[in-house]
Design a protein around this motif. Structure first.
Motif, short mmCIF file in Angstrom:
data_model
loop_
_atom_site.label_atom_id
_atom_site.label_comp_id
_atom_site.label_asym_id
_atom_site.label_seq_id
_atom_site.Cartn_x
_atom_site.Cartn_y
_atom_site.Cartn_z
N LEU A 1 0.83 -1.20 0.00
CA LEU A 1 0.00 0.00 0.00
C LEU A 1 0.87 1.25 0.00
N LYS A 2 1.94 1.21 0.80
CA LYS A 2 2.83 2.38 0.88
C LYS A 2 3.51 2.60 -0.47
N LEU A 3 3.89 1.50 -1.14
CA LEU A 3 4.50 1.61 -2.47
C LEU A 3 3.51 2.23 -3.46
N ALA A 4 2.28 1.72 -3.42
CA ALA A 4 1.28 2.18 -4.38
C ALA A 4 0.98 3.66 -4.20
N PHE A 5 1.02 4.12 -2.95
CA PHE A 5 0.71 5.53 -2.70
C PHE A 5 1.98 6.38 -2.58
N LYS A 6 3.11 5.78 -2.87
CA LYS A 6 4.40 6.47 -2.88
C LYS A 6 4.66 7.25 -1.60
N THR A 7 4.53 6.56 -0.49
CA THR A 7 4.80 7.22 0.79
C THR A 7 5.50 6.24 1.71
N ASP A 8 5.95 6.72 2.89
CA ASP A 8 6.62 5.80 3.80
C ASP A 8 5.83 5.54 5.07
N ASN A 9 4.59 6.03 5.15
CA ASN A 9 3.78 5.66 6.33
C ASN A 9 2.30 5.48 5.98
N MET A 10 1.63 4.67 6.81
CA MET A 10 0.23 4.32 6.56
C MET A 10 -0.71 5.52 6.73
N GLY A 11 -0.28 6.49 7.54
CA GLY A 11 -1.09 7.68 7.74
C GLY A 11 -1.40 8.38 6.43
N ASP A 12 -0.35 8.52 5.58
CA ASP A 12 -0.55 9.20 4.30
C ASP A 12 -1.48 8.40 3.39
N VAL A 13 -1.34 7.07 3.42
CA VAL A 13 -2.24 6.23 2.63
C VAL A 13 -3.68 6.50 3.03
N PHE A 14 -3.88 6.54 4.34
CA PHE A 14 -5.23 6.76 4.86
C PHE A 14 -5.78 8.13 4.42
N TYR A 15 -4.94 9.18 4.56
CA TYR A 15 -5.42 10.52 4.19
C TYR A 15 -5.78 10.59 2.72
N ALA A 16 -4.93 9.96 1.88
CA ALA A 16 -5.19 10.00 0.43
C ALA A 16 -6.54 9.39 0.11
N LEU A 17 -6.86 8.29 0.79
CA LEU A 17 -8.13 7.61 0.54
C LEU A 17 -9.31 8.35 1.16
N ALA A 18 -9.10 8.82 2.40
CA ALA A 18 -10.19 9.42 3.14
C ALA A 18 -10.65 10.74 2.53
N ARG A 19 -9.75 11.41 1.78
CA ARG A 19 -10.12 12.67 1.15
C ARG A 19 -11.28 12.49 0.17
N LYS A 20 -11.40 11.25 -0.37
CA LYS A 20 -12.45 11.00 -1.35
C LYS A 20 -13.83 10.83 -0.71
N ALA A 21 -13.84 10.77 0.64
CA ALA A 21 -15.10 10.49 1.32
C ALA A 21 -16.15 11.55 1.04
N LYS A 22 -17.37 11.12 0.77
CA LYS A 22 -18.45 12.07 0.50
C LYS A 22 -19.36 12.21 1.71
N ARG A 23 -19.44 11.13 2.51
CA ARG A 23 -20.31 11.14 3.68
C ARG A 23 -19.68 12.03 4.76
N GLY A 24 -20.51 12.70 5.49
CA GLY A 24 -20.01 13.67 6.48
C GLY A 24 -19.31 13.04 7.67
N ASP A 25 -19.79 11.89 8.13
CA ASP A 25 -19.29 11.37 9.40
C ASP A 25 -17.96 10.67 9.28
#
Lengths: 354, 199
Positions: B175-199
């Motif tokens: 996952l870190k390779l795919a998102f070109k980062t060295d920590n899981m936090g960044d992977v999470f932020y990249a994905l979570a930004r797409k969230a449409k639901r408010g909560d």
């Protein structure tokens, strides 16, 4: 599996600070207080006397009435109208009028009559008052028409009548409420989830709840009967075995009732209010406080669907008349049906998943 | 997670747990899983050993096995002195370790942990993860939900859900390779930004 669940429930009950107190204090207090509060004997009836005859005999009759202990003489009036206005002013409840020539007619014809006028705003005071009055007068050969003989409860003691019923009421309340609070409490704390995620079958889980409350009920019944015996000298004329047999089924009914409520409620408040709603209806339609025969017909039909009614009847019959199995088996069958229905409902309503 | 454990009925989709269907075979699933809820849910008014005994009994362990496993469990957790203490009197961290140990008492195939380390200090969290590794080494699949991305690094496979859908499912390294980062936090932020639901 059941063994471990029972072990858990009993340990929890014993460690609970409330339930053991409930088992001992509730029956004692209720049995000491309720028979007096739910006493339908009427005393201190205010009596106004209008004596037109004014003989020694009427005076003696008046004294006899007062000395019966049920009546207070408010005043003697010279006319019926004055006496009636004392009823209107709420000073007296009943007017007794001796007509002129009352004594002479009694001597010559051997019988005579009086007028009794009653304020029936409070029907119990009025009705019972006038019947007490006529029974006292009938002893003196005045308008004697019916002679009433009372079997089984010769002194009209409401305590003898109420105590067996109150024992039923106690079992109902304790079994109903304590079990109604139980599962819902586990829901509130969250422990039910840990149970629901295990392979424990619903029936076993409910049985693990039912058996402890059943045991509590028997302890309660025994304490209540001992209190009734020590305080009121009341011991069942019939067999103790029959009482325990019926109580066994009856406790299963109300534990099932409580567990059903517990299974459908999500908070303890909700469970208590729901249980309260049903228990009040059950109590009022049970014939415990008011005779079923004087209810309107539709209400009498409702009482047929009320398990409390049957057990109240059974307890009174066993306690006062000593009725045996031959008279009681139909009630037993009906109670068994109730037990099946309520526990079936509990099984149906308790869901391991949402 | 509640659907997988048979606590909630799924509305749609398909899933199997330990080889059993989540619609019709929930009671069979329950025999083969352990579960530790987010909310602490052992019995506070039972003693430590009584809680172990209760759940051992419910899962049908033989009497002697319950006794042996209780001793072993208390030893591993260093709770031997607290054997007769009411669970309600233990600190949260101990309760959670006890709760986890009880969830795997019957050697399930898979154990579900619903945010098991909420509200405890980093040291206790670290110890808790040691317990998880021990269980995994014994061959128990451990299914954990968490909000802590550093915990995600400890896992063999991570799935990140956004708006109720699985958006990523792979090893942390991939996952870190795919998102070109060295920590899981960044992977999470990249994905979570797409969230449409408010909560």
């Amino acid at each position: 599996m059941l063994k471990y669940l029972l072990e858990k429930e009993f340990k929890q009950i014993i460690r609970d600070s409330f339930i053991p107190k409930l088992i001992f204090i509730v029956p004692i207090v209720q049995l000491l207080v309720l028979p007096f509060a739910a006493n339908f004997e009427v005393k201190n009836i205010n009596l106004a006397v209008v004596d037109h005859d004014r003989t020694q005999h009427t005076r003696r009759l008046t004294e006899k009435i007062i000395s019966s202990g049920y009546f207070n003489l408010t005043s003697e009036y010279s006319s019926y109208r004055e006496a009636l206005s004392s009823i209107e002013a709420n000073v007296s409840d009943i007017v007794l009028e001796f007509p002129l020539n009352f004594t002479r007619r009694l001597m010559t014809d051997g019988k005579s009559s009086v007028l009794i006028a009653t304020n029936t705003v409070n029907g119990t005071v009025g009705g019972l008052g006038s019947s007490y009055l006529s029974s006292i007068l009938s002893e003196e050969n005045i308008n004697t028409a019916v002679r009433v003989v009372n079997y089984f409860n010769p002194h009209f003691s409401y305590k003898n009548y109420m105590v067996p019923g109150i024992i039923v009421f106690l079992l109902t309340i304790v079994a109903g409420f304590v079990s109604a609070l139980n599962i819902v409490r586990e829901k509130e704390i969250g422990t039910i989830e840990q149970i629901n995620v295990t392979p424990v079958p619903k029936g076993i889980f409910l049985l693990g709840k039912l058996i402890p409350f059943w045991t509590i009920g028997f302890i309660l019944l025994t304490i209540s009967m001992v209190v009734a015996w020590l305080v009121y000298g009341l011991f069942p004329v019939g067999s103790l075995g029959i009482i325990y047999l019926f109580a066994g089924v009856y406790l299963v009914i109300f534990t099932g009732f409580g567990l059903t409520i517990s299974a459908v409620s999500s908070t303890q408040q909700q469970a208590i209010l729901t249980a309260f709603f049903f228990l009040i209806i059950f109590a009022l339609l049970s014939g415990l406080f008011t005779p079923i025969s004087s209810m309107p017909e539709w209400a009498q039909k409702f009482t047929l669907f009320n398990p409390v009614r049957y057990f109240v009847e059974v307890m009174r019959m066993v306690y006062l008349k000593g009725s045996g199995w031959a008279d009681l088996w139909p009630s037993f069958v009906i109670l068994l049906l109730f037990a099946a229905v309520f526990n079936g409902l509990a099984l149906l309503c308790y869901k391991k998943s949402s | 997670m509640r659907m997988l454990c048979g606590l909630s009925v799924p509305t749609s989709g398909e899933a199997h747990v330990a080889g059993y269907d989540v619609y019709n075979e929930t009671e069979k699933i329950k025999k083969h899983i352990g579960y530790m809820s987010q909310k602490f849910s052992l019995y506070d008014d039972l003693k430590v050993w009584e809680n172990v005994r209760l759940f051992g009994g419910i899962y049908g362990l033989p009497k002697q096995q319950i006794i042996d496993r209780t001793d072993k469990l208390l030893k591993i957790l260093n709770l031997e002195d607290q054997r007769n203490a009411l669970v309600g009197s233990l600190p949260l961290g101990w309760k959670q370790k006890l709760s986890f140990s009880i969830a795997i008492l019957h050697d399930p195939k898979i154990v579900f942990l619903d945010e098991p380390t909420g509200g405890v200090d980093p040291v206790t969290r670290r110890r808790f993860w040691e317990l998880i590794y021990d269980a995994a080494r014994k061959g128990i699949t451990v299914f954990v939900t968490t909000h802590y991305m550093d915990e995600a690094e400890y896992c063999d496979r991570v799935s990140i859900m956004v708006d109720g859908r699985i958006e990523a499912l792979d090893t942390p390294e991939n996952l870190k390779l795919a998102f070109k980062t060295d920590n899981m936090g960044d992977v999470f932020y990249a994905l979570a930004r797409k969230a449409k639901r408010g909560d």
